[in-house]
Design a protein around this motif. Structure first.
Motif, PDB file in Angstrom:
ATOM      1  N   HIS A 271       0.870  -1.191   0.000  1.00  0.00           N
ATOM      2  CA  HIS A 271       0.000   0.000   0.000  1.00  0.00           C
ATOM      3  C   HIS A 271       0.899   1.229   0.000  1.00  0.00           C
ATOM      4  N   LYS A 301       8.120 -16.865 -10.139  1.00  0.00           N
ATOM      5  CA  LYS A 301       7.143 -16.962  -9.055  1.00  0.00           C
ATOM      6  C   LYS A 301       7.754 -17.410  -7.726  1.00  0.00           C
ATOM      7  N   ARG A 306       8.571  -8.343  -6.362  1.00  0.00           N
ATOM      8  CA  ARG A 306       7.577  -7.637  -7.179  1.00  0.00           C
ATOM      9  C   ARG A 306       8.187  -6.356  -7.729  1.00  0.00           C
ATOM     10  N   MET A 308       7.955  -2.946  -7.643  1.00  0.00           N
ATOM     11  CA  MET A 308       7.257  -2.009  -6.764  1.00  0.00           C
ATOM     12  C   MET A 308       6.853  -0.757  -7.553  1.00  0.00           C
ATOM     13  N   PHE A 310       4.244  -0.785  -9.347  1.00  0.00           N
ATOM     14  CA  PHE A 310       3.520  -1.305 -10.510  1.00  0.00           C
ATOM     15  C   PHE A 310       2.329  -2.129 -10.038  1.00  0.00           C
ATOM     16  N   ASP A 370       2.801   5.470  -6.896  1.00  0.00           N
ATOM     17  CA  ASP A 370       4.039   5.436  -6.126  1.00  0.00           C
ATOM     18  C   ASP A 370       5.292   5.306  -6.979  1.00  0.00           C
TER      19      ASP A 370
END
Ligand code: CMC
Length: 436
Positions: A271, A301, A306, A308, A310, A370
């Motif tokens: 978040h 995977k 990740r 970030m 996105f 972000d």
């Protein structure tokens, strides 16, 4: 729901039985219809399962609307692009809280109201000394905002409209002071008191950057950019932190406690913590030549890595805030005379590669708000740990608006989700001597 009547229904039938339930379909003013499942358990004896609430409306709201497929974000009907370009953060705050743009008199009164509340109780200063100097400022503001309810015991009377009004002023006005002091504490500099001759964003920059021995150099363009960044973060419908505020609010908790809960929820890297995580990610990548390897790691995977900044739960086309943020980023770097910022170059190349990669295209992953905000804040001199704090300052407006709407909505009940229980069935206690 208040005043919304059904326009149709869907019928759900239990396979292999004659039992069915008619679920009323409730329209919004825009957006998809919503099936009202409140009588589902009474009629069919089943609950619904929706982890992450991707298909569940938890409330009726008139504040913010997002059409994720078309990259549309409206506050009280006004597109974010227009607000970011033409409005100011305090005007947007008024709009979110009160529902309409203010006229000239209302605007001045509101701004004066916020200014009048920007000092914090002097006793609250001593709370900072209880924290380690290296404490994350999100931890500090979460504690200090939670402590505000001890200073305003009247705030528990949430059914009193005047208490709601003044609590909103207190939160919106004091958050910049509380946030800037968290920063000053971390670097051991004296706290700067707010100044009422400065605008909201300008005052925040002043309290962050000024020191008593020398005059503070204002920069109009940077103040405007900060104001725009605040607008872009002001509200975003029923996101995780806002839902946290509403869930806490549904118990009748006071607004300071609810906003402290929202700050805790915002902190997570999925978040509001993502802006900080983006910069760490860019630093880790280090150079354009390492992007390919990094993207491979993201796609693996098993790596748990990740990209970030996105992806978004709702936006499946683009995040309109990200576009404005990118433009602001170029403006700010220009004003600061930063030519060819390596982080910005890296971010732009990363975006470019990701947007053309099948993995991201298929999953409809685009830069979110972000992705560029961290680069702007870094250029302005903000330390990375303050990025999410700034988000919290802005989002306080959304949190109090949504909290107020909830308290004033007579259809709201205490939030209390159900579950699929998959644990042990009922069994008898086994005395210790008989356990294997
Ligand atoms: N990098 C790589 N893969 C991703 C990303 C990402 N940033 N985001 C989603 N995916 C993949 C995910 O692995 C999944 O793939 P698969 O279908 O193969 O399992 C698919 O896309 C759907 O992802 P999800 O986790 O089900 O999506 P979600 O809606 O639950 O999560 C999100 C939304 C924002 C938490 C997520 O996109 C994410 O973690 N992004 C990075 C963190 C970030 O930038 N957060 C800021 C959000 S905007 C500001 C705010 O809300 O505060």
């Amino acid at each position: 729901m208040s005043g919304t009547s059904a326009v149709g229904s869907i019928t759900v039938t239990l396979d292999g039985s004659d039992n069915s339930a008619k679920l009323p379909l409730i329209p919004g003013s825009i957006g998809p219809q919503v099936a009202d499942i409140r009588k589902l358990y009474d009629n069919l004896g089943v609950f619904t399962y929706d982890p992450g609430f991707g298909n569940t409306a938890s409330c009726e709201s008139k504040i913010t609307y997002i059409d994720g497929d078309h990259g549309l974000l409206l506050h009280r009907g006004y597109p974010i692009e227009q607000l970011a370009e033409k409005s100011s953060f305090l005007e947007v705050a008024y709009l979110l809280l009160r529902g309409e743009l203010p006229n000239a008199k209302e605007k001045i009164e509101f701004e004066l109201g916020v200014l009048r509340h920007n000092m914090v109780h002097e006793q609250l200063r001593s709370f900072y000394n209880g924290f380690r100097r290296d404490a994350h400022p999100m931890a500090v503001i979460c504690g200090v905002v939670g402590a505000m309810s001890a200073f305003y015991p009247d705030s528990v009377d949430i059914n009193n409209p005047e208490v709601r009004r003044i609590s909103a002023f207190r939160l919106i006005a004091k958050l910049p002071t509380i946030a800037a002091w968290a920063y000053k504490y971390s670097i051991g500099q004296p706290f700067m008191y707010p100044r009422n001759d400065l605008g909201y964003a300008e005052n925040f920059l002043y309290m962050m950057g000024a020191v008593p021995p020398e005059p503070y150099q204002h920069n109009e363009v940077l103040s405007q950019a900060m104001d725009r960044i605040l607008i872009l973060h002001a509200d975003h419908e029923q996101n995780a932190s806002t839902s946290t505020v509403r869930l806490a609010g549904s118990t009748g908790a006071n607004p300071f406690a609810c906003v402290a809960a929202g700050i805790a929820s915002l902190w997570g890297p999925a978040h509001g913590g993502a802006n900080e995580a983006v910069l760490k990610m860019l630093a880790e990548i280090g150079h354009v030549s390492n992007i390919k390897g990094f993207i491979e790691k993201v796609k693996d995977k098993n790596s748990n890595v990740r990209l970030m900044g996105f992806g978004h739960r709702v936006y499946k086309n683009y995040d309109p805030r990200a576009k404005i943020m990118e433009k602001t980023c170029h403006e700010v770097l220009d004003v600061l005379g930063i030519k060819g910022d390596p982080l910005l170059d890296l971010a732009m190349e990363l975006e470019n590669i990701a947007l053309n990669d099948e993995y991201f295209v298929q999953r409809k992953l685009y830069p979110n708000v972000d992705f560029y905000s961290g680069i702007i804040l870094k250029a302005m001199g903000f330390p990375t740990s303050m990025f999410t704090v700034l988000f919290a300052v802005a989002r306080t407006v959304g949190w109090v608006s949504q909290w107020k709407e909830q308290v004033e909505d007579s259809s709201q009940r205490i939030g209390r989700p159900r579950q699929i229980y998959t644990g042990a069935k009922q069994r008898d206690y086994v005395p210790l001597s008989e356990r294997g």
